[in-house]
Design a protein around this motif. Structure first.
Motif, PDB file in Angstrom:
ATOM      1  N   ALA A  56      -0.188 -13.602 -10.727  1.00 25.96           N
ATOM      2  CA  ALA A  56       0.534 -13.729 -12.168  1.00 25.96           C
ATOM      3  C   ALA A  56      -0.553 -13.444 -13.022  1.00 25.96           C
ATOM      4  CB  ALA A  56       1.337 -14.856 -12.266  1.00 25.96           C
ATOM      5  N   ASP A  57      -1.885 -14.189 -13.042  1.00 26.15           N
ATOM      6  CA  ASP A  57      -2.935 -14.229 -14.044  1.00 26.15           C
ATOM      7  C   ASP A  57      -3.273 -12.869 -14.145  1.00 26.15           C
ATOM      8  OD1 ASP A  57      -2.343 -16.799 -14.648  1.00 26.15           O
ATOM      9  OD2 ASP A  57      -4.266 -17.910 -13.669  1.00 26.15           O
ATOM     10  N   ASP A  58      -3.829 -12.284 -13.031  1.00 27.34           N
ATOM     11  CA  ASP A  58      -4.351 -10.977 -13.174  1.00 27.34           C
ATOM     12  C   ASP A  58      -3.395  -9.993 -13.608  1.00 27.34           C
ATOM     13  OD1 ASP A  58      -6.842 -11.679 -12.297  1.00 27.34           O
ATOM     14  OD2 ASP A  58      -6.553 -11.049 -10.438  1.00 27.34           O
ATOM     15  N   TYR A  59      -2.114  -9.956 -13.482  1.00 31.43           N
ATOM     16  CA  TYR A  59      -1.139  -9.408 -13.950  1.00 31.43           C
ATOM     17  C   TYR A  59      -1.027  -9.404 -15.718  1.00 31.43           C
ATOM     18  CZ  TYR A  59       3.517  -7.231 -15.249  1.00 31.43           C
ATOM     19  OH  TYR A  59       4.500  -6.499 -15.931  1.00 31.43           O
ATOM     20  N   SER A  60      -1.274 -10.744 -15.924  1.00 30.93           N
ATOM     21  CA  SER A  60      -1.037 -10.909 -17.524  1.00 30.93           C
ATOM     22  C   SER A  60      -2.388 -10.250 -18.176  1.00 30.93           C
ATOM     23  CB  SER A  60      -1.173 -12.680 -17.555  1.00 30.93           C
ATOM     24  OG  SER A  60       0.134 -13.128 -17.388  1.00 30.93           O
ATOM     25  N   ARG A  61      -3.296 -10.425 -17.537  1.00 35.09           N
ATOM     26  CA  ARG A  61      -4.658  -9.556 -17.963  1.00 35.09           C
ATOM     27  C   ARG A  61      -4.228  -8.092 -18.016  1.00 35.09           C
ATOM     28  NH1 ARG A  61      -7.510 -14.028 -16.203  1.00 35.09           N
ATOM     29  NH2 ARG A  61      -7.479 -13.663 -14.002  1.00 35.09           N
ATOM     30  N   THR A  62      -3.660  -7.526 -17.331  1.00 33.96           N
ATOM     31  CA  THR A  62      -3.215  -6.073 -17.247  1.00 33.96           C
ATOM     32  C   THR A  62      -2.242  -5.712 -18.187  1.00 33.96           C
ATOM     33  OG1 THR A  62      -3.563  -6.285 -14.744  1.00 33.96           O
ATOM     34  CG2 THR A  62      -2.666  -4.056 -15.654  1.00 33.96           C
ATOM     35  N   VAL A  63      -1.358  -6.590 -18.562  1.00 37.57           N
ATOM     36  CA  VAL A  63      -0.334  -6.389 -19.619  1.00 37.57           C
ATOM     37  C   VAL A  63      -1.215  -6.332 -21.095  1.00 37.57           C
ATOM     38  CG1 VAL A  63       1.550  -7.614 -21.033  1.00 37.57           C
ATOM     39  CG2 VAL A  63       1.406  -7.535 -18.376  1.00 37.57           C
TER      40      VAL A  63
END
Ligand SMILES: C=C(O[C@@H]1C=C(C(=O)O)C=C[C@H]1O)C(=O)O
Length: 408
Positions: free
Chosen positions: A133-140
């Motif tokens: 979820a954290d890496d996804y947030s960075r991609t967002v």
């Protein structure tokens, strides 16, 4: 193999699969040939010995009943091509040519491998989010930078995966039956994927999003975009839905989709209705903004545009790709971890007279033995908050996770 569909409380299975074809999702000639082939498939055609029929198929076709829903397979019991067009242009499209879809017994299939009381029920043994979820947030955040660089008035839909391992091989029909029981308003699809390189895999989805349905000259599309997770407290749940209907960021996210669909379908229609404002629909885990768009095709368009061709015209909409389409698809292929394949594709059926219905492949899983792969995406626009988008994709995956018995 399991090919099945459920909508509006009814369960459908093919009388017989007479062949399976696959090609590139962007290959218009291949897809036009699928629609042409189904026109040449006689009802009740003898089965191709290389593609055995579904074991649970009823032996005699039941009398075709009146359609209660535009998604129902051909009420005339005609042969239908039933399949999926993938998200990326170079992904694989698979279509099963069936002699007809017939209504099975309510609540089919009968067995319940996933009944939690049964000792043989496969259980979730491990979960691997890809990315976290954290890496996804960075991609967002990276997607938000791209949108800002272009002046802000753009959208990118970004997704993530979850790889689930079960304690024993999962029967796709069982997952479909469970999703159907829990999501009666969604269309449930179970569709074997043709990939000669891989062990047999089945796409299973419980989708609330209608890309296009065509019955004669009538067409209907019901895009979704703009979402919030539901709450367990009834008061808070209702309040979240109410806030979503008035939320400027979500309304903007939604408007991109409605505009793209209206621009594509409007010119084909003699009558065309686009609601002035979206309505609210709920699934087991989400509230969504929805716009039912209806039209009557011109006589010329009725001749030329079968349901699969209409689906190709619209797919992928800004609900699953973004706006502008090519720019958003490029961003997705650079930012997402792997190609989506059937996820966020278009799945459904087309019959010999060109009627049919295609649905957006969301709230979906690909089942392959003990492995179950999930995907969920969220629309990113100027003003999106990365952590909220991570929570939204997590909530969207709950529909399948609950049906797997892996969440409350
Ligand atoms: C991409 C997905 O959902 C799409 C994106 C939505 C949104 O951003 O609000 C809502 C419904 C879908 O069109 C998904 O569920 O995986």
């Amino acid at each position: 193999m399991t090919l099945a569909m459920a909508s509006a409380g009814r369960w459908w299975e093919p009388t017989r699969i007479v062949g399976t074809v696959s090609g590139r999702s962007s290959d218009g000639e291949f897809l036009a040939a699928v629609a042409a082939q189904i026109r040449d498939t006689p009802p009740g055609a003898p089965s191709d010995p290389s593609t055995p029929s579904t074991p649970s198929t009823p032996s005699a076709p039941s009398a075709p009943s009146a359609p209660s829903d535009p998604s129902d397979p051909s009420p005339s019991g005609l042969p239908v091509a039933f399949g999926v067009v993938g998200f990326e242009p170079d992904s694989r499209a698979t279509f099963h040519l069936t002699a007809g879809m017939v209504e099975g017994p309510p609540g089919a299939p009968r067995s319940s491998q996933l009944d939690p009381r049964a000792d043989h029920a496969p259980t979730v043994v491990s979960l691997r989010p890809r990315p976290s979820a954290d890496d996804y947030s960075r991609t967002v955040a990276a997607a938000l930078d791209r949108i800002a660089r272009e002046g802000g008035d753009r959208k990118i839909v970004l997704g993530r995966w979850q790889d689930v391992t079960m304690s024993a091989p999962l029967q796709p029909a069982e997952l479909a039956a469970r999703l159907h029981a829990r999501n009666p308003a969604s269309v449930v699809l179970a569709l074997p994927l043709a990939d000669p390189r891989a062990q047999p895999a089945t796409l299973v989805a419980a989708t609330p999003e209608l890309l296009i349905a065509r019955r004669g000259d009538r067409i209907l599309s019901r895009p979704l975009a703009g979402s919030v997770p539901r709450a367990s407290d009834p008061g808070e749940d209702k309040e979240r839905g109410r806030r979503l209907l008035a939320d400027a960021k979500n309304l903007r996210e939604h408007a991109f989709v409605v505009r793209a669909i209206a621009d594509a379908l409007g010119p084909l229609c003699d009558e065309f209705r686009v609601p002035a404002a979206p309505c609210l629909i709920g699934t087991d885990s989400m509230w969504h903004l929805a716009s039912p768009i209806a039209g009557r095709l011109s006589p010329q368009a009725t001749k030329e545009w079968d349901a699969l061709r209409l689906a190709r015209l619209l797919h992928p909409t800004p609900a699953v790709a973004g706006t502008p389409r090519t720019w958003a698809m490029d961003a997705i292929s650079e930012l997402e971890e792997s190609p989506r394949g059937p996820f966020t594709g278009a799945a459904g059926w087309v019959d010999a007279v060109g009627d049919g219905a295609f649905h957006v492949v969301i709230r979906a899983a690909v089942v392959q033995g003990v492995s179950v792969r999930l995907f969920a995406g969220a629309g990113i626009v100027d003003g999106s908050i990365p952590a909220e988008e991570a929570a939204e994709t997590g909530a969207k995956m709950m529909t399948v996770m609950r049906a797997l018995g892996g969440a409350k």
